[in-house]
Design an enzyme around this catalytic site. Structure first.
Site, PDB file in Angstrom:
ATOM      1  N   SER A 154       0.834  -1.211   0.000  1.00  0.00           N
ATOM      2  CA  SER A 154       0.000   0.000   0.000  1.00  0.00           C
ATOM      3  C   SER A 154       0.863   1.253   0.000  1.00  0.00           C
ATOM      4  CB  SER A 154      -0.883   0.023   1.245  1.00  0.00           C
ATOM      5  OG  SER A 154      -1.820  -1.017   1.203  1.00  0.00           O
ATOM      6  N   ASP A 156      -6.989  -8.096   4.497  1.00  0.00           N
ATOM      7  CA  ASP A 156      -6.177  -8.941   3.615  1.00  0.00           C
ATOM      8  C   ASP A 156      -5.681 -10.216   4.296  1.00  0.00           C
ATOM      9  OD1 ASP A 156      -6.453  -7.162   1.494  1.00  0.00           O
ATOM     10  OD2 ASP A 156      -4.711  -5.990   2.114  1.00  0.00           O
ATOM     11  N   ARG A 195       1.491   4.262  -3.143  1.00  0.00           N
ATOM     12  CA  ARG A 195       1.222   5.685  -2.888  1.00  0.00           C
ATOM     13  C   ARG A 195       2.477   6.525  -3.034  1.00  0.00           C
ATOM     14  NH1 ARG A 195      -2.501   2.505  -0.504  1.00  0.00           N
ATOM     15  NH2 ARG A 195      -4.527   3.341   0.153  1.00  0.00           N
ATOM     16  N   ARG A 202      -2.561 -14.473  -1.993  1.00  0.00           N
ATOM     17  CA  ARG A 202      -2.700 -14.732  -0.550  1.00  0.00           C
ATOM     18  C   ARG A 202      -3.302 -16.115  -0.275  1.00  0.00           C
ATOM     19  NH1 ARG A 202      -0.896  -9.904   1.137  1.00  0.00           N
ATOM     20  NH2 ARG A 202      -1.811  -8.033   0.249  1.00  0.00           N
ATOM     21  N   SER A 246     -13.439   1.307   2.538  1.00  0.00           N
ATOM     22  CA  SER A 246     -12.423   0.988   1.528  1.00  0.00           C
ATOM     23  C   SER A 246     -11.400   2.112   1.433  1.00  0.00           C
ATOM     24  CB  SER A 246     -13.075   0.780   0.158  1.00  0.00           C
ATOM     25  OG  SER A 246     -12.078   0.841  -0.856  1.00  0.00           O
ATOM     26  N   LYS A 261     -12.104  -9.618  -3.753  1.00  0.00           N
ATOM     27  CA  LYS A 261     -10.649  -9.419  -3.726  1.00  0.00           C
ATOM     28  C   LYS A 261     -10.042 -10.101  -4.969  1.00  0.00           C
ATOM     29  CE  LYS A 261     -10.506  -6.942  -0.037  1.00  0.00           C
ATOM     30  NZ  LYS A 261     -10.163  -5.529  -0.169  1.00  0.00           N
TER      31      LYS A 261
END
Ligand code: S3P
Length: 432
Positions: free
Chosen positions: A22, A314, A26, A386, A166, A341
């Site tokens: 994440s 997650d 960004r 995952r 979200s 997902k």
């Protein structure tokens, strides 16, 4: 590419997991929009985040890759991007596509965002609807990628209450808000990860935020800064569960990001009886970090508090493996988001665990998992990184080898997982 995970253990040693996905996405986007040169340390060398870097390059940003995880981003300023010659490929990355949709809605030129088969099935109306309220024009087929984002649309700020918690949607709106006239305010039904807010502030953009709320206005500038990416808690999660379930195990995971909006699994595992300590607490790039030290402990089932769901969104595939090994029953509800997902994670985990002889009842928003012995067998990861890594963990304590189908996408978030896992005691290999 299929893997086999064989019963093994005990697990021992120090496991250094790669940078946070994440934060890496960004940092790349904000570095590109900033004025000046930003250094990113510990950038995740995964396919998802590399796809975002490649998109920014297609939009005219110079990015130097120095050593592993070191990136120098030559920012072009808020209005310095230029139209790409071809479609922008986000690969498997929902975060990449949703955040970029917000960012591109504010540009003077048109863009097309595409993704792989899994991303092409993921819902995008959750971002395109509120962006349209801001004045954006985005075409899609039935709310699915590819997305065609029209440039040259004047945006205006809105006050928007998210229907589902979200961070991706919140972040898309905040990025569009940089280009909007007036205030953009996002209110969440439950607080989600606040990396966009923290990083905008670090890049010098005035923003007000508190858990569940963020507000900014357009018309400022981003100033280049250096970003230190902490180790990804979601990658650490597989080792937290692995060491918790293998008798005699003890692992240390150094300098893992411990943003409270990410560490729900830590609380869930502790409620189940796990032995996890945090040592060497500190701060890295404005984020809390610490070493996680995890030792084997017998786990018991729990009724998972729904309030924890967004903070571990997650980590459910890993939690399901812990629940399958635990004594007693674990009940998960309020987790319908898992169905949209990288795969339908409730269905993928239920099918996989059932194939290994675990009793699990799937519900629209969760599942009930009955702990007990896990058998060997064959499962399908549905191309979901995952799911693949979670069954690699299950293989440690299964009655026989587990063959895991379609594991290539582990590289989207966790390059080097197999080597790190085998380095601390897993017996994981590629099926020839
Ligand atoms: C992310 C937000 C979450 C999470 C994803 C990364 C982010 O998605 O599942 O892996 O970086 O903002 P949602 O916003 O869909 O909950």
């Amino acid at each position: 590419m299929d893997w086999t995970s064989r019963p093994a253990g005990p697990l021992n040693g120090v496991v250094r997991v790669p940078g946070d996905k994440s934060v890496s996405h960004r940092a790349m986007m904000l570095g590109a929009l900033a004025e000046g040169v930003s250094h990113i340390h510990g950038f995740l060398e995964g396919e998802d985040t590399r796809a975002t870097a490649a998109v920014m390059q297609q939009l005219g940003v110079r990015i130097d890759a120095l050593a592993n995880g070191e990136r120098v981003v030559h920012g072009v300023g808020l209005h310095g991007l230029r139209a790409a010659a071809a479609a922008l490929d986000c690969g498997n990355a929902g975060t990449g596509m949703r955040l970029l949709t917000g960012l591109l809605a504010g540009q003077a030129f048109d863009s097309t965002l595409v993704g792989d088969e899994s991303l092409s099935r993921r819902p995008m109306r959750r971002v395109t609807d509120p962006l349209a309220k801001m004045g954006a024009r985005i075409d899609s087929q039935e709310g699915l990628p590819p997305l065609h984002v029209h440039g040259g649309q004047p945006l205006r700020g809105i006050r928007y209450t998210l229907p589902v918690a979200s961070a991706q949607v919140k972040s898309a709106l905040l990025l569009a808000g940089l280009y909007a006239e007036g205030e953009t305010e996002v209110i969440e039904p439950h607080p989600t990860r606040d990396y966009t807010e923290r990083m905008l502030a670090a890049f010098g953009w005035p923003i007000e935020f508190s858990p569940g709320r963020a507000k900014l206005s357009g018309g400022h500038a981003l100033r280049a800064t250096d970003v230190r990416v902490p180790a990804d808690f979601s990658s650490a999660a597989f080792f937290l569960v692995a060491a918790s379930i293998v008798p005699g195990a003890e692992l240390r995971l150094p300098a893992v990001g411990l943003n409270p909006r990410r560490t729900g699994l830590l609380q869930a595992l502790r409620l189940m009886g796990a032995d996890i300590r945090v040592e060497n607490k500190g701060e890295s790039g404005g984020e809390p970090v610490g070493d996680l030290v995890v030792r084997y402990a017998p786990l018991h089932g729990i009724e998972l508090p729904e309030a924890l769901v967004p903070d571990m969104i997650d980590e459910f595939p890993a939690l399901f493996v812990a629940a399958a090994v635990a004594e007693g029953v674990t009940v998960v509800s309020g987790a319908a988001e898992l169905r949209v997902k990288e795969s339908d994670r409730l269905a993928s985990m239920a099918a996989g665990l059932q194939a290994l002889g675990v009793r699990i009842e799937e519900r629209p928003d969760g599942a009930t998992i009955h702990g007990g012995p896990i058998g060997g067998g064959s499962i399908d990861s549905h191309g979901d990184h995952r799911i693949a890594m979670s069954f690699a963990v299950a293989g440690l304590v299964a009655g026989g080898p587990i063959r895991i189908g379609d594991c290539a996408n582990v590289a989207t978030s966790f390059p080097g997982f197999m080597e790190l896992a085998n380095g601390c005691g897993f017996d994981l290999g590629v099926v020839p």
